[in-house]
Scaffold this active site. Structure first.
Site, PDB file in Angstrom:
ATOM      1  N   CYS A 193       0.858  -1.190   0.000  1.00  0.00           N
ATOM      2  CA  CYS A 193       0.000   0.000   0.000  1.00  0.00           C
ATOM      3  C   CYS A 193       0.896   1.243   0.000  1.00  0.00           C
ATOM      4  O   CYS A 193       0.612   2.232  -0.676  1.00  0.00           O
ATOM      5  CB  CYS A 193      -0.892   0.035   1.232  1.00  0.00           C
ATOM      6  N   CYS A 248      -7.711  -1.965  -4.620  1.00  0.00           N
ATOM      7  CA  CYS A 248      -6.289  -1.661  -4.425  1.00  0.00           C
ATOM      8  C   CYS A 248      -5.462  -2.939  -4.519  1.00  0.00           C
ATOM      9  O   CYS A 248      -4.436  -2.972  -5.209  1.00  0.00           O
ATOM     10  CB  CYS A 248      -6.047  -0.995  -3.074  1.00  0.00           C
ATOM     11  N   HIS A 256       0.877   5.007  -1.334  1.00  0.00           N
ATOM     12  CA  HIS A 256       0.275   5.850  -0.298  1.00  0.00           C
ATOM     13  C   HIS A 256       1.165   6.079   0.909  1.00  0.00           C
ATOM     14  O   HIS A 256       0.687   6.446   1.979  1.00  0.00           O
ATOM     15  CB  HIS A 256      -1.056   5.236   0.149  1.00  0.00           C
ATOM     16  N   ARG A 295     -12.965  -0.457  -2.073  1.00  0.00           N
ATOM     17  CA  ARG A 295     -11.717   0.248  -2.332  1.00  0.00           C
ATOM     18  C   ARG A 295     -10.510  -0.620  -1.965  1.00  0.00           C
ATOM     19  O   ARG A 295      -9.517  -0.646  -2.673  1.00  0.00           O
ATOM     20  CB  ARG A 295     -11.689   1.566  -1.552  1.00  0.00           C
TER      21      ARG A 295
END
Lengths: 200, 106, 267
Positions: free
Chosen positions: C176, C228, C180, C224
């Protein structure tokens, strides 16, 4: 696919204390992922298994000790398969298409694999919808020279970026079997062919 | 049965600012589904609004309007407590009417 | 009509004010987004969700009025802003949608298998948990995000979620954090908030559930997270699984103290 009922999960959490959350986040996370992910399409559970590079980067939050990084980088470099004919430049026109194509390797993908290069990089002059996760590759050959060593660097980076910088976010397109040799030659040409729009 | 609209009518002086959210697929008749078949034309053709039962607005619209459309207009001469009713009718003959009370701005 | 013109503008990139505060283009998009948020089609799903909450349904022909979202049976106001949290009856941390699914199973008699079969919205179908989650979330609009960390399992979920956030794996070595965990980057033209920073972490949870204008569909955080992992080239996470709740705990706790603005509207 093995969706477990919520009730079964609750029973499992109570009965098998080792599967539930304890006090070791590393072990907890791995146990949870092993239990709660499932294979789909071409994305099998083997994808969760850490290879030595992923293991080192995960253990050190992408900041491994220098000695470890150098050792693993050398191993990654040694595993690069260079083209047998010694030619590293393909067709930059094909390279541009490959760079634009973001498909491949996800569980919804059934066809070919692209490089998804524009997701992260500025490359050619005609595309303004580029990402900024990686550095700009505009004028790549023009700035660095078009020699054999630089060609080798470009091809090697695309094949296995971790051989040069262990915990870079750039995928190892050759090492992972995502892109073919011809595709990587075409991408190298996109960056290193004096005629490529990247170098105009 | 068609899904309900959401209507908000806020009074500013003697003008009611009316905003309507309509639930409708608004199919253009040009879209293909996953199997490659054309999804048939299905869209709101006409909208009407009344204030205390008296027509204040009517419009014929086309399939160019997008899915779940928002419709906003102003009505002069409204007072708090008045009833705004909105009716839409689509090309399949389905219709829906919802109403809301005009409220003073907070 | 105005709406069609407004939607033509919506095809352009959607930029966040916080990440590009000095950018006049971003400021214009923020103004435009504020206008859209006044009449968010998500409200249609809120209405539907409230209907699904109050009507007796399922094999047990019961409503969800007795569902405990963490603040007591039937208490919906403020509950979303205080999730994920630990629930003793299942001895695990659950996010909002996982808890709604749990209530639909235990109170109404639905099965996990049928709810997990096609859990995400398509052009022609919005699953019930999605509408219900939209309704529940709307009852926390404007409140401070306050996912609890009092229980040891809530703290363990945060820590495990953090590990997962940084876990690099799969053929592309993505975590992730690859997208991010950095400041001021974008993927193609989509800005990437840094979820490890509290001021930006709020954008992980604010605006979800969100109405996505592309396709006119209502999506939740469960969708979401799923999407992802798909783009990370991972295998698929279990719908409403403990793993996803842990990841959502990490993201939400990072956003604690900030205002929950939602449901949202997205490109």
């Amino acid at each position: 696919m093995r969706p477990a009922a919520i009730a079964v999960l609750a029973a499992a959490a109570l009965a098998a204390a080792c599967a539930g959350l304890q006090s070791d986040p590393r072990a907890d996370a791995r146990a949870l992922m092993q239990r709660d992910f499932h294979a789909k399409g071409s994305a099998g559970m083997d994808r969760l298994k850490e290879d030595p590079v992923q293991s080192a980067c995960n253990a050190h939050r992408d900041n491994p000790p220098q000695a470890l990084a150098e050792k693993l980088q050398q191993e990654q470099m040694a595993a690069i398969k260079w083209p047998a004919d010694g030619k590293l430049l393909g067709d930059w026109k094909s390279g541009e298409k490959i760079a634009q194509d973001g498909r491949g390797m996800a569980w919804t993908d059934k066809g070919g694999v692209g490089g998804s290069c524009y997701n992260c990089h500025r490359i050619g002059p005609a595309t303004t919808s580029f990402g900024t996760i990686g550095p700009s590759l505009h004028h790549f050959g023009k700035l660095r020279g078009y020699g054999a060593e630089m060609q080798r660097y470009a091809y090697g980076r695309i094949y296995n970026a971790k051989a040069y910088n262990l915990c870079t976010q750039m995928p190892r397109f050759g090492h992972a079997g995502a892109l073919s040799e011809q595709q990587m030659k075409d991408l190298t040409a996109l960056l290193m062919d004096p005629a490529s729009p990247v170098n105009q | 049965m068609a899904e309900p609209m959401k209507i908000r009518a806020t009074l500013q002086g003697d003008v009611a600012d009316v905003r309507v959210l309509m639930a409708h697929p608004m199919e253009t008749g040009q879209r293909k589904d996953a199997a490659g078949k054309i999804v048939p034309l299905h869209f709101i053709q006409s909208i009407g609004a009344t204030l205390n039962g008296k027509p204040v607005f009517s419009a014929d619209i086309s399939q160019a309007i997008s899915r779940n459309p928002v419709f906003a207009f102003k009505v002069k001469g409204a007072r708090a407590g008045d009833t705004i009713a909105i009716t839409w009718t689509d090309n399949k003959g389905e219709t829906r009417t919802d109403q809301a009370v005009v409220r003073a701005a907070p | 009509m105005r709406r069609a013109l407004v939607l033509a503008l919506a095809a352009a990139p959607w930029l966040h004010a916080a990440a590009q505060a000095e950018d006049p283009v971003a400021a214009e998009f923020d103004k435009f987004r504020a206008v859209l948020e006044q009449d968010n089609p998500a409200e249609l799903f809120e209405v539907k969700g409230e209907e699904l909450w109050t009507k007796p349904r399922g094999p047990k022909n019961a409503s969800l009025a007795a569902c405990d979202l963490g603040l007591g049976p039937g208490v919906v106001k403020g509950a979303y802003a205080q999730l994920p949290r630990y629930f003793a009856d299942v001895d695990r941390v659950m996010d909002a949608e996982a808890r709604i699914v749990h209530c639909m199973i235990t109170l109404q008699g639905y099965s996990y298998a049928e709810l997990a079969k096609q859990p995400f919205s398509s052009l022609t179908r919005t699953p019930d948990p999605v509408s219900i989650a939209t309704y529940v979330a709307a009852q926390s609009a404007g409140m401070k995000i306050a996912a609890p960390q009092a229980h040891p399992k809530e703290r363990a979920a945060y820590a495990a979620g953090q590990e997962m956030f940084f876990y690099r794996a799969g053929p592309y070595d993505f975590s992730c954090a690859s997208c991010h965990g950095v400041d001021d980057k974008r993927i193609r033209t989509q800005p990437l908030p840094n979820f490890t920073r509290p001021a930006q972490a709020v954008r992980a949870v604010q605006g979800w559930p969100g109405y996505r204008m592309t396709g006119g569909v209502m999506h939740t955080l469960q969708w979401r997270m799923n999407d992802c992992f798909r783009q990370q080239r991972f295998p698929e996470p279990g719908y409403a699984s403990e793993m996803v709740s842990a990841l959502l705990t990490y993201l939400t706790v990072n956003a604690n103290g900030h205002e929950y603005r939602g449901p949202g509207i997205k490109r």
